[in-house]
Design an enzyme around this catalytic site. Sequence first.
Site, PDB file in Angstrom:
ATOM      1  N   ASP A 163       0.857  -1.174   0.000  1.00  0.00           N
ATOM      2  CA  ASP A 163       0.000   0.000   0.000  1.00  0.00           C
ATOM      3  C   ASP A 163       0.905   1.240   0.000  1.00  0.00           C
ATOM      4  O   ASP A 163       2.120   1.125   0.203  1.00  0.00           O
ATOM      5  CB  ASP A 163      -0.889  -0.058   1.252  1.00  0.00           C
ATOM      6  CG  ASP A 163      -1.734   1.190   1.422  1.00  0.00           C
ATOM      7  OD1 ASP A 163      -2.306   1.661   0.425  1.00  0.00           O
ATOM      8  OD2 ASP A 163      -1.808   1.709   2.548  1.00  0.00           O
ATOM      9  N   ASP A 165      -0.012   5.168   1.294  1.00  0.00           N
ATOM     10  CA  ASP A 165      -0.147   5.981   2.504  1.00  0.00           C
ATOM     11  C   ASP A 165      -0.140   5.122   3.761  1.00  0.00           C
ATOM     12  O   ASP A 165      -0.817   4.084   3.834  1.00  0.00           O
ATOM     13  CB  ASP A 165      -1.448   6.781   2.451  1.00  0.00           C
ATOM     14  CG  ASP A 165      -1.395   7.910   1.442  1.00  0.00           C
ATOM     15  OD1 ASP A 165      -1.090   9.043   1.826  1.00  0.00           O
ATOM     16  OD2 ASP A 165      -1.638   7.644   0.243  1.00  0.00           O
TER      17      ASP A 165
END
Length: 439
Positions: A163, A165
């Site tokens: 991922d 953020d």
Amino acid sequence: MTVHVLSSGWNRYTFSDLLAEHARFVPSDSKWIKGLLAVPFVLYSQPTGVFETNSVSFTQMSEEAHRRYAEIMRDVEVMLDDHIEHQRDNRSLPSKLKLLVPTIGVFFTRLPLEAAFKYQDRKRFISSRRFVSPSFNDVRLVLNSAQIMAVTTYGTLQLATFDGDVTLYDDGESLVPTSPVIPRMIDLMRKNVKIGIVTAAGYTTADRYYDRLHGLLDAIATSRELTPQQRQNIVIMGGEANYLFEFHAESEHLLRPVPRERWLTAEMAAWSDKSIEALLDVAEAALRDCIKTMALPATLMRKDRAVGIIPTDPSIRIPRESLEETVLVVQKILELSVGGRDFDNKVVPFCAFNGGRDVFVDIGDKSWGVNVCQKWFGGGDDAAPIRGENTLHVGDQFLSAGSNDFKARSVGTTAWIASPAETVELLDELADLMGKKIS
């Protein structure tokens, strides 16, 4: 570990799913594994020892607590092995674990929980605590260690997806050249592990992804450790599963968009533009209603493969509870509209999630994004994709509404982190285990 929802309808779970399922639906003090560890804590911890000077008593307490915690982890590990035997032999009777946790499904790997606990106990001194019992985070990190031990011991890690953020960089920030995660990702690529950054950020142009990932992309372009072929072992999958970019050293922003017809799976190609448009129309109407009913300081943003709400002013922080409520409302309306839950409806899969500052509904979800990476690096249509047991997805969204990283459990093993610093620790642990195996 991870759960997989296949087109045939089978559920495939990793063990972190066990933790996440209980974290979602029961009070935090009754999580299953955490609850098992609470008993020896009560029986063997000695809080009164803090007032005493007898170090022998404290040592005995911590040794006994360690022994009991490790025994419990071994007992759960044995139940997991039994469950795996049941699924391997297609037995009609459920395993003991299935009876205790009915939502559990198929595992990609076995999990060395006892060894993982001993590793984390040396780092976190769980057995030495007298007032604080084994916590949610303790269990989460033990499960992470067990999973990366599994992908390096019982198989070979071929693909690592991340991922963006909160996983590679702080929320809303970028991957800058000084980030400690960069040399660790370069090291994975040097070991011929493929990298996929599977992010909810739905940009359609390379410059926007370069802005967020320039530290890593520049490091790959200038690295003397990587061969030209190894530099190609990274892709960016944006908008969950909607925009694919490959590394291209000659491009201005070091990325080149890949036409959809080159990477869409057969299932994804069957999603019609009309159905996608209709789903986004329903989601947009639901989001507008949420803005109105909760007086949210937000404005609507519509894209070709997503729709969401963002603050009217970047300095405004919409309360987390309002974002969570919006996700759940929109998700329920979409489920009723398309005739199924977000991950198994028969029209177009979608992902409604809380991004921390905003709420978005994307077409597809991270399970599809990771699956595209598996097929892309597996050699295309004529070759087998990288398997789930050879895939590790690292992310932070496993608990909040929408929890888009949670969906990746369906196609590979998963590690649940809470910050970029934890990602660094995880990659150091992974590198150490890979080094031991190679040597």
